[in-house]
Write an enzyme that holds these catalytic residues in place. Structure first.
Site, short mmCIF file in Angstrom:
data_model
loop_
_atom_site.label_atom_id
_atom_site.label_comp_id
_atom_site.label_asym_id
_atom_site.label_seq_id
_atom_site.Cartn_x
_atom_site.Cartn_y
_atom_site.Cartn_z
CE1 TYR A 105 -3.02 -2.95 0.26
CE2 TYR A 105 -3.44 -2.53 2.79
CZ TYR A 105 -3.62 -3.26 1.79
OH TYR A 105 -4.52 -4.43 1.80
CG HIS B 43 -0.96 -8.81 0.16
ND1 HIS B 43 -0.66 -7.33 0.11
CD2 HIS B 43 -2.33 -8.77 -0.25
CE1 HIS B 43 -1.53 -6.75 0.28
NE2 HIS B 43 -2.69 -7.41 -0.13
CB SER C 273 -13.47 -5.49 -0.49
OG SER C 273 -12.24 -4.60 -1.19
N PRO C 274 -15.50 -5.40 2.63
CG PRO C 274 -15.52 -4.52 4.88
CD PRO C 274 -14.62 -4.79 3.77
CG LEU C 275 -18.35 -1.56 3.71
CD1 LEU C 275 -18.04 -0.06 4.17
CD2 LEU C 275 -19.73 -1.93 4.32
N GLY C 276 -17.95 -3.90 -0.52
CA GLY C 276 -17.85 -3.96 -1.81
C GLY C 276 -17.17 -2.70 -2.48
NE ARG C 277 -12.09 -3.97 -4.79
CZ ARG C 277 -12.27 -5.21 -4.88
NH1 ARG C 277 -13.48 -5.64 -5.19
NH2 ARG C 277 -11.42 -6.20 -4.51
N GLY C 278 -17.19 0.01 -1.56
CA GLY C 278 -17.97 1.33 -1.26
C GLY C 278 -19.31 1.07 -1.92
CG PHE C 279 -21.52 -0.96 -5.75
CD1 PHE C 279 -21.82 -0.21 -6.75
CD2 PHE C 279 -22.62 -1.93 -5.46
CE1 PHE C 279 -22.77 -0.21 -7.64
CE2 PHE C 279 -23.86 -2.20 -6.42
CZ PHE C 279 -23.86 -0.85 -7.57
#
Length: 331
Positions: free
Chosen positions: A60, A127, A206-212
């Site tokens: 990152y 990773h 990504s538990p929020l779908g990358r914000g989606f």
């Protein structure tokens, strides 16, 4: 804050913090650039709220995300679980491929310790699996770092079920980190069962779908020009409209409870098992505080059924990565 126990007795807050978005610029940008001071205040506020689990990686930035987290936790290290990851080869700042060798694990570990300003990494992940290096060799090298006191626990990321089983026979694996959310449920078929066979905790990224899934993106026009998600197949002009039905189902549940979509998406993951600890990415206090509140949200059986009907396993439109990314997962 509530707490959960991963494999090998490692206790962490029920919601962790994905630190990846916190740096300015870098190689993976979601939305607008982060404000470094606000990122630091977000980490401090999370600690105040009882969050103990912070996730970063040398890739990152590369490297700068670990430096930011290390600076933010200076003087606040006690009781925290700091997770970072290795598994890539670099030429300067440029990533040139995967490398799961014990020598690379050692190089990365020593660099991460220096950047984080800590004596021991609490949870050290590979990773991405390196197909050229047997997993037994990789985890053996990681366990040498445990024996030297540089690492407390070892973990894998995006490993397939058979790789995970082989690794667990060779070394005590504390956690597996892989993508998991309402719109990405493929791990339920083989990977979660493999984790549970061996007492391995599961960390959804990504538990929020990358914000989606938060409902903040209804069109590609909502994404800045440099946003990484413009390369995400699920955000394409073809797939995005079809996937909005999932967001609308989440929003209906959120309205019944008077909470945000994000809290529903995270509470759904928490309801999938006590061994699951999501790490939503954040860079601002307001979104972090909202995410942390999901630990107190209990969804009903009707809520879970409505979400399952709108988002069955395999029902999302589009793959979760492009072709190159998909070649690096579930190995």
């Amino acid at each position: 804050m509530k707490y959960r126990t991963l494999g090998n007795g490692l206790t962490v807050s029920a919601i962790g913090i994905g630190c990846m978005p916190m740096i300015k610029g870098g190689n993976i940008l979601y939305g607008e650039n982060a404000d470094i001071d606000e990122s630091t205040r977000t980490i401090h506020r999370a600690i105040d709220l009882g969050v103990t689990f912070f996730d970063t990686a040398e890739i990152y930035g590369p490297f700068s995300n670990e430096e930011l987290l290390g600076e933010a936790i200076r003087g606040k290290r006690a009781g925290l679980v700091v997770a970072t990851k290795f598994g890539f080869r670099f030429e300067g700042q440029r990533i040139t491929g995967v490398d799961g060798s014990p020598a690379n694990a050692r190089r990365a570990c020593e660099g991460s310790l220096r950047r984080l300003g800590i004596d021991t990494i609490d949870l050290f992940y590979q990773h991405r699996v390196d197909p050229a290096v047997p997993i037994e060799e990789t985890v053996g090298g990681m366990m040498e770092l445990v024996a030297e006191g540089k690492v407390r626990h070892i973990a894998l990321s995006e490993a397939g079920p058979e790789t995970l089983r082989r690794a667990a026979k060779a070394a005590p694996i504390t956690a597996l980190q892989s993508e998991y959310s309402i719109w990405e449920r493929d791990v339920e078929e083989e990977i979660l069962p493999a984790c549970r066979e061996h007492g391995i905790g599961f960390i959804p990224y990504s538990p929020l779908g990358r914000g989606f899934l938060t409902g903040s993106v209804r069109s590609r026009d909502d994404l800045p020009e440099q946003d990484w998600r413009r390369n995400d197949p699920r955000y394409s002009d073809e797939n995005l409209p079809a996937n909005l039905r999932i967001v609308d189902a989440i929003a209906a549940v959120a309205a019944r409870h008077g909470v945000s979509n994000a809290q529903v998406a995270l509470a759904w993951l928490l309801a999938q098992g006590d061994d699951i600890v999501p790490i939503p990415g954040t860079k601002r206090r307001v979104t972090m505080e909202d995410s942390v509140g999901a630990a107190d949200l209990m969804l009903t059986a009707d809520d879970l059924a409505a979400i399952a009907a709108a988002a069955p396993r395999g029902g999302t439109s589009g793959p979760r990565y492009g072709e190159q990314g998909m070649r690096m997962v579930r190995l």
